[in-house]
Design an enzyme around this catalytic site. Sequence first.
Site, PDB file in Angstrom:
ATOM      1  N   PRO A 189       0.816  -1.169   0.011  1.00 21.45           N
ATOM      2  CA  PRO A 189      -0.095   0.075   0.003  1.00 21.45           C
ATOM      3  C   PRO A 189       0.625   1.287   0.069  1.00 21.45           C
ATOM      4  O   PRO A 189       0.985   1.966   1.011  1.00 21.45           O
ATOM      5  CB  PRO A 189      -0.718  -0.192   1.391  1.00 21.45           C
ATOM      6  CG  PRO A 189      -0.016  -1.256   2.256  1.00 21.45           C
ATOM      7  CD  PRO A 189       0.665  -1.868   1.302  1.00 21.45           C
ATOM      8  N   CYS A 190       1.520   1.546  -1.050  1.00 19.20           N
ATOM      9  CA  CYS A 190       2.173   2.641  -1.071  1.00 19.20           C
ATOM     10  C   CYS A 190       1.325   4.105  -1.302  1.00 19.20           C
ATOM     11  O   CYS A 190       1.886   5.030  -0.782  1.00 19.20           O
ATOM     12  CB  CYS A 190       3.129   2.836  -2.563  1.00 19.20           C
ATOM     13  SG  CYS A 190       2.030   2.565  -4.088  1.00 19.20           S
TER      14      CYS A 190
END
Length: 154
Positions: free
Chosen positions: A116-117
């Site tokens: 989850p950047c």
Amino acid sequence: MARLTVESPLGPLTLTSTAGVLTALDWRTAGAASDNDAVLDEAARQLRQYFDGQRATFDLPMSPAGTPFQKRVWAAMLEIPCGRTATYGDLARQVDSAPRAVGGACGRNPLPIVIPCHRVVAGTGKGGYSGFGGLTTKDWLLDLERRLVLVPTP
């Protein structure tokens, strides 16, 4: 190498697996479906659950290609809870680096959404996003996660 394109609220997402592990998720590209790849089928199922608000984390075998530093940053991103954010500075302190280097690793993440950047923001609250749609997509993903009604995942 096997590929599978799945539809999402953000447009088509193409998943790639190699030797039984997920290796990439590409935005808005179409790839030919591979024959019966269990990892891709499971990744598609989990992505559908995520977009339907029924899954907060992914449980998939994955092996994203990157440098040892990038992999440390990606591992740190996996620790950010769904619906929450951390700053580039927070992650930089965690991996003993600089915020700009963390931002570079975020931009090279081959498994966006799964790793989850989008949960990494600048100290001002935004930051960039290299996924299709840029900050609009980042905001959409964060809003989705904030609205998630979490149910036990199989």
